[in-house]
Motif scaffolding. Sequence first.
Motif, PDB file in Angstrom:
ATOM      1  N   UNK A 276      12.723   3.902  21.798  1.00 46.03           N
ATOM      2  CA  UNK A 276      13.548   3.773  20.596  1.00 46.03           C
ATOM      3  C   UNK A 276      14.851   3.021  20.851  1.00 46.03           C
ATOM      4  N   UNK A 277      15.386   3.119  22.085  1.00 48.82           N
ATOM      5  CA  UNK A 277      16.656   2.465  22.389  1.00 48.82           C
ATOM      6  C   UNK A 277      16.546   0.953  22.260  1.00 48.82           C
ATOM      7  N   UNK A 278      15.343   0.428  22.445  1.00 45.48           N
ATOM      8  CA  UNK A 278      15.144  -1.017  22.343  1.00 45.48           C
ATOM      9  C   UNK A 278      15.125  -1.476  20.892  1.00 45.48           C
ATOM     10  N   UNK A 279      15.005  -0.518  19.970  1.00 49.96           N
ATOM     11  CA  UNK A 279      15.025  -0.854  18.551  1.00 49.96           C
ATOM     12  C   UNK A 279      13.743  -1.495  18.059  1.00 49.96           C
ATOM     13  N   UNK A 280      12.689  -1.431  18.864  1.00 53.01           N
ATOM     14  CA  UNK A 280      11.421  -2.048  18.483  1.00 53.01           C
ATOM     15  C   UNK A 280      10.644  -1.110  17.570  1.00 53.01           C
ATOM     16  N   UNK A 281      10.092  -1.654  16.502  1.00 57.64           N
ATOM     17  CA  UNK A 281       9.316  -0.844  15.576  1.00 57.64           C
ATOM     18  C   UNK A 281       7.955  -1.481  15.331  1.00 57.64           C
ATOM     19  N   UNK A 282       6.993  -0.643  15.065  1.00 55.32           N
ATOM     20  CA  UNK A 282       5.702  -1.153  14.626  1.00 55.32           C
ATOM     21  C   UNK A 282       5.387  -0.551  13.269  1.00 55.32           C
ATOM     22  N   UNK A 283       4.590  -1.266  12.522  1.00 57.55           N
ATOM     23  CA  UNK A 283       4.221  -0.810  11.191  1.00 57.55           C
ATOM     24  C   UNK A 283       2.724  -0.628  11.086  1.00 57.55           C
ATOM     25  N   UNK A 284       2.312  -0.007  10.006  1.00 58.83           N
ATOM     26  CA  UNK A 284       0.897   0.264   9.779  1.00 58.83           C
ATOM     27  C   UNK A 284       0.572   0.081   8.305  1.00 58.83           C
ATOM     28  N   UNK A 285      -0.540  -0.574   8.042  1.00 60.31           N
ATOM     29  CA  UNK A 285      -1.101  -0.564   6.692  1.00 60.31           C
ATOM     30  C   UNK A 285      -1.968   0.677   6.618  1.00 60.31           C
ATOM     31  N   UNK A 286      -1.458   1.705   5.980  1.00 58.66           N
ATOM     32  CA  UNK A 286      -2.155   2.993   5.934  1.00 58.66           C
ATOM     33  C   UNK A 286      -3.306   2.953   4.933  1.00 58.66           C
ATOM     34  N   UNK A 287      -3.037   2.447   3.745  1.00 59.12           N
ATOM     35  CA  UNK A 287      -4.068   2.319   2.709  1.00 59.12           C
ATOM     36  C   UNK A 287      -3.762   1.084   1.869  1.00 59.12           C
ATOM     37  N   UNK A 288      -4.802   0.424   1.418  1.00 60.79           N
ATOM     38  CA  UNK A 288      -4.666  -0.713   0.505  1.00 60.79           C
ATOM     39  C   UNK A 288      -5.764  -0.581  -0.540  1.00 60.79           C
ATOM     40  N   UNK A 289      -5.382  -0.533  -1.815  1.00 60.37           N
ATOM     41  CA  UNK A 289      -6.387  -0.327  -2.836  1.00 60.37           C
ATOM     42  C   UNK A 289      -6.096  -1.091  -4.121  1.00 60.37           C
ATOM     43  N   UNK A 290      -7.158  -1.397  -4.855  1.00 59.48           N
ATOM     44  CA  UNK A 290      -7.053  -2.086  -6.140  1.00 59.48           C
ATOM     45  C   UNK A 290      -7.935  -1.348  -7.141  1.00 59.48           C
ATOM     46  N   UNK A 291      -7.419  -1.150  -8.333  1.00 58.25           N
ATOM     47  CA  UNK A 291      -8.198  -0.522  -9.405  1.00 58.25           C
ATOM     48  C   UNK A 291      -9.499  -1.310  -9.596  1.00 58.25           C
ATOM     49  N   UNK A 292     -10.651  -0.639  -9.625  1.00 54.30           N
ATOM     50  CA  UNK A 292     -11.939  -1.347  -9.767  1.00 54.30           C
ATOM     51  C   UNK A 292     -12.002  -2.291 -10.963  1.00 54.30           C
ATOM     52  N   UNK A 293     -11.258  -2.006 -12.025  1.00 55.27           N
ATOM     53  CA  UNK A 293     -11.280  -2.867 -13.207  1.00 55.27           C
ATOM     54  C   UNK A 293     -10.517  -4.173 -12.995  1.00 55.27           C
ATOM     55  N   UNK A 294      -9.779  -4.286 -11.879  1.00 58.53           N
ATOM     56  CA  UNK A 294      -8.939  -5.471 -11.661  1.00 58.53           C
ATOM     57  C   UNK A 294      -9.255  -6.175 -10.335  1.00 58.53           C
ATOM     58  N   UNK A 295     -10.436  -5.952  -9.815  1.00 56.96           N
ATOM     59  CA  UNK A 295     -10.805  -6.588  -8.559  1.00 56.96           C
ATOM     60  C   UNK A 295     -11.188  -8.054  -8.766  1.00 56.96           C
ATOM     61  N   UNK A 296     -11.220  -8.794  -7.672  1.00 57.65           N
ATOM     62  CA  UNK A 296     -11.585 -10.219  -7.648  1.00 57.65           C
ATOM     63  C   UNK A 296     -10.605 -11.074  -8.457  1.00 57.65           C
ATOM     64  N   UNK A 297      -9.342 -10.645  -8.487  1.00 52.50           N
ATOM     65  CA  UNK A 297      -8.306 -11.409  -9.179  1.00 52.50           C
ATOM     66  C   UNK A 297      -7.145 -11.757  -8.232  1.00 52.50           C
ATOM     67  N   UNK A 298      -7.347 -11.536  -6.925  1.00 55.78           N
ATOM     68  CA  UNK A 298      -6.311 -11.839  -5.950  1.00 55.78           C
ATOM     69  C   UNK A 298      -5.234 -10.774  -5.828  1.00 55.78           C
TER      70      UNK A 298
END
Length: 310
Positions: free
Chosen positions: A233-255
């Motif tokens: 922690x003293x180095x101040x380095x952080x890592x991140x995580x994409x925990x979940x990514x979701x799109x409503x089924x009615x709006x898929x395939x629209x980017x």
Amino acid sequence: MSNNFYKIRNYRPSDFENYVQLHAETIKLDRSGRSISKQRLAEDLGHPSFQPENDLFVAAHGGSIIGYAAVFLEAAIKRAILECLIHPLHRKKGIAIELIRRAIRHAAAAKCRVAQVCIPEINLPAQNLASRLGFKFIRQFYELKLDFNNIRLPDLEPSGYIFRSLGRDEADKLTHIQNRAFADSWGFNPNTPDEIEYRINLSSCSPKNIMMAYLKNHPIGYCWTRVMMEDNPAAGSMKGEIHMLGVDPDYRKKGIGRNVLLAGLADLKSKGVTIVELTADGEDPVALGLYESVGFKICSRTEWYEKKPV
């Protein structure tokens, strides 16, 4: 259950410090490069759907905890996910077998249809143990990593929706869209608002880490990220995580998925994150293609095994 060397019993609140010590010593001796804080361990034990005194079994030796098996019960889909850890100096002594058998009996008593374990592809001893206990391979997942030092994030594509962080009183909105987005996904256990409320307020997360895509006032997609300090922690380095990514089924395939992912990544970068990790289903080529298109690369694999608990 016990022998002359150790005793298997239910976890007690007084075991917590020894439970923390087991993790710390295992990480050090295995030289895995992982880290997990005492606070994170306490938070894991405090999950609303997990009852440590019923769902966690330990192998006790003298005044120490030398191994454990946890059973995460998912009543809605009648599944139990098992997790087992043995101190490196006490492996190959039959402790894991006894702990997992105890965990399987617990899953059977809870009327679960399947018990599953997730094992890193390189952990051959754990795979062999699972096979000996009757578990069968069922699915493979990929671990992916993105390094902001080596890529330039693509620009967001123009759209008619807006991005903003989840509000503190909007756990119900995240619960609704997450359950819709993953209703047809393998292994997904529908979440309750209480579970979501608990998870978004853990030490590694907050509502501000969840980027929502809205069409007017209607949420249509989200990118749930988490931020963790690295080993130093003293180095101040952080890592991140994409925990979940979701799109409503009615709006898929629209980017929308790509844009909300990029919005989440940009937010992580703005917080000083340098490395981002995620896990993806090996049988979901659309998701894998999306992640690879923005710079993620496969770095390891995990395998899922299951058996019917009896």
